[in-house]
Design an enzyme around this catalytic site. Structure first.
Site, PDB file in Angstrom:
ATOM      1  N   CYS A   1       0.855  -1.180   0.000  1.00  0.00           N
ATOM      2  CA  CYS A   1       0.000   0.000   0.000  1.00  0.00           C
ATOM      3  C   CYS A   1       0.897   1.238   0.000  1.00  0.00           C
ATOM      4  CB  CYS A   1      -0.912   0.003   1.227  1.00  0.00           C
ATOM      5  SG  CYS A   1      -0.008   0.113   2.802  1.00  0.00           S
TER       6      CYS A   1
ATOM      7  N   HIS B   1      -1.543  -4.957  19.138  1.00  0.00           N
ATOM      8  CA  HIS B   1      -1.040  -4.545  17.826  1.00  0.00           C
ATOM      9  C   HIS B   1      -0.449  -3.145  17.960  1.00  0.00           C
ATOM     10  CE1 HIS B   1      -1.023  -3.275  13.601  1.00  0.00           C
ATOM     11  NE2 HIS B   1      -1.082  -4.560  13.282  1.00  0.00           N
TER      12      HIS B   1
ATOM     13  N   GLU C   1      -0.287  -0.594  16.026  1.00  0.00           N
ATOM     14  CA  GLU C   1      -1.150   0.518  15.619  1.00  0.00           C
ATOM     15  C   GLU C   1      -2.175   0.848  16.704  1.00  0.00           C
ATOM     16  OE1 GLU C   1      -4.703   1.528  12.490  1.00  0.00           O
ATOM     17  OE2 GLU C   1      -3.147   0.123  11.805  1.00  0.00           O
TER      18      GLU C   1
ATOM     19  N   SER D   1       1.454  -9.824  10.317  1.00  0.00           N
ATOM     20  CA  SER D   1       0.775  -8.851   9.469  1.00  0.00           C
ATOM     21  C   SER D   1      -0.726  -9.054   9.596  1.00  0.00           C
ATOM     22  CB  SER D   1       1.206  -9.020   8.010  1.00  0.00           C
ATOM     23  OG  SER D   1       0.349  -8.301   7.142  1.00  0.00           O
TER      24      SER D   1
ATOM     25  N   ASN E   1      -3.286  -7.545   8.239  1.00  0.00           N
ATOM     26  CA  ASN E   1      -4.077  -7.578   7.003  1.00  0.00           C
ATOM     27  C   ASN E   1      -3.835  -8.855   6.205  1.00  0.00           C
ATOM     28  OD1 ASN E   1      -2.275  -6.794   4.429  1.00  0.00           O
ATOM     29  ND2 ASN E   1      -1.487  -5.692   6.200  1.00  0.00           N
TER      30      ASN E   1
ATOM     31  N   SER F   1       1.967  -5.272   3.106  1.00  0.00           N
ATOM     32  CA  SER F   1       3.370  -5.009   3.438  1.00  0.00           C
ATOM     33  C   SER F   1       4.323  -5.935   2.677  1.00  0.00           C
ATOM     34  CB  SER F   1       3.587  -5.166   4.947  1.00  0.00           C
ATOM     35  OG  SER F   1       3.091  -6.403   5.409  1.00  0.00           O
TER      36      SER F   1
END
Length: 403
Positions: free
Chosen positions: A79, A191, A193, A289, A291, A334
């Site tokens: 991304c 996580h 984030e 990861s 996602n 990623s």
């Protein structure tokens, strides 16, 4: 492509990738089975080098069956936030020289982290591991205000590579906290984030890991409740959590714009499109990861016969695809495209001959480098722009889009 200091990355798989039209580098012809072919890693993991030329409609497998096919999801891979973060570390190494410290993994991909480590990046867990006065890059996942304060106390030169879409969620949290809202952060505890977003207003934010946790949530005023979310969640699961929250709090407020990032959504939509036709779906991405893990779940829920996650091509097991006529392939946000090409090569060696793209969207978003890095590059007479080609992952000889 520079070979100076480049490590040996793979044996025959990457040699085939680089030497037979699957990439924009050249290596000697493939040697006899069992021999080692020295190859080089991409000059850059960001931009053009991370997005090689179009994928041929045939795999390089010599005996591959053209009736057996790979459905290649598009969009897939990097991304804009990941591309920017990786480029930030690479340009910092080029400009300032090694070492450059990075708090946490710059992005959640083993290959990227290992490659940058070999080039001089030093990954640490916390800022107190960085020598006082040294330079440190904050990862794409973002950090809390406390981390910024700790870095300032140690006189660290910071470069903030937080994805702008994550920064947007941070700003939402701050704004809602100033309005004295109870903020329900949909995401996964632990996580990076989520830790960073929670740290913006810990006294106002509660983390909601799943729909099952909704019943236990308590708020001060049910009319002043708002939800925000981690950017890399499964869209379906996040919306189910919101539905449950709204049932409990009918006056629940929404964020001003969608928090789940465009790339996460686009990759999930593409997988949903191809999964019903697939005996197997393979997702390239690391275990940490979020996602990438979600893509495996989405593929299974959308009707794939089976779904697996791999970090690299040699993890693809023959028994997974032995009886498969159609294999779906995608990668997390990623993941550099070179790893996907390796898996295509691997599948070709396992007898799958045709490659067909399933495109549901095109992406051309690009984020600028962090402001202070841009300024330093410009002051040194270095072009701070990012002249990478647009992230396209088209397939020659295949349909551009399915409807």
């Amino acid at each position: 492509m520079s070979t100076r200091g480049a490590p040996r990355l793979r044996r025959d798989l990457l040699a085939v990738y680089l030497g037979s039209g699957w990439g924009n580098a050249r290596v000697p012809a493939r040697k006899a089975p069992g021999s080692v072919v020295a190859v080089t890693e991409p000059t850059s993991l960001a931009g053009a080098s991370a997005f090689p030329d179009d994928v041929p409609a045939r795999t390089p497998g010599v005996d591959a069956d053209p009736e057996r096919r790979i459905l290649l999801a598009a969009p897939r891979g990097y991304c804009a936030g990941v591309d920017r973060a990786v480029d930030t570390v690479e340009k910092a190494l080029e400009h300032y020289g090694a070492p450059v410290y990075v708090r946490k993994e710059i992005v959640h991909n083993k290959f990227v982290v290992e490659t940058l480590s070999k080039r001089g990046a030093i990954f640490v867990s916390e800022t107190d591991e960085v020598p006082e006065g040294a330079r440190v890059v904050f990862s794409a996942h973002g950090v809390s205000p406390l981390v910024h304060q700790e870095a300032a106390a140690r006189n660290l030169e910071t470069i903030d590579a937080t994805c702008p879409l994550v920064t947007k969620v941070h700003k939402e949290a701050v704004r809602f906290a100033k309005g004295d809202y109870d903020i329900l952060l949909i995401g996964h505890s632990g996580h990076e984030e989520v830790e960073g977003t929670h740290g913006e207003a810990p006294e106002h934010i509660q983390i909601v890991n799943s729909p099952d946790e909704v019943d236990s949530i308590e708020v001060r005023d049910p009319d002043k409740v708002v939800w925000i979310s981690q950017t890399t969640l499964s869209v379906d699961e996040a919306m189910e959590t919101v539905k449950r929250l709204r049932e409990k709090f009918p006056n629940l407020h929404d964020p001003p714009s969608d928090d789940i990032c465009y790339a996460t959504q686009n990759r999930q939509v593409a997988v949903k499109k191809l999964a019903p036709e697939c005996d197997v779906v393979i997702v390239v991405g690391s275990a940490n990861s979020s996602n990438s893990v979600r893509l495996v779940e989405v593929a299974a829920e959308a009707g794939a016969g089976a779904a697996y996650r791999v970090d690299k091509a040699d993890e693809v097991r023959e028994e997974w695809v032995r009886d498969a006529k159609t294999v779906g392939l995608t990668s997390g946000a990623s993941v550099p495209e070179i790893l996907v090409r390796d898996v295509i090569t691997r599948l070709g060696e396992l007898g799958i001959g045709h490659v067909e793209e399933v495109r549901t969207a095109s992406e051309d978003i690009m984020f600028s480098l962090p402001k202070n890095l841009r300024a330093d590059l410009k002051a040194a007479g270095v072009q701070p722009d990012r002249p990478h080609k647009v992230r396209q992952t088209g397939t020659k000889g295949a349909r551009a889009e399915r409807r």
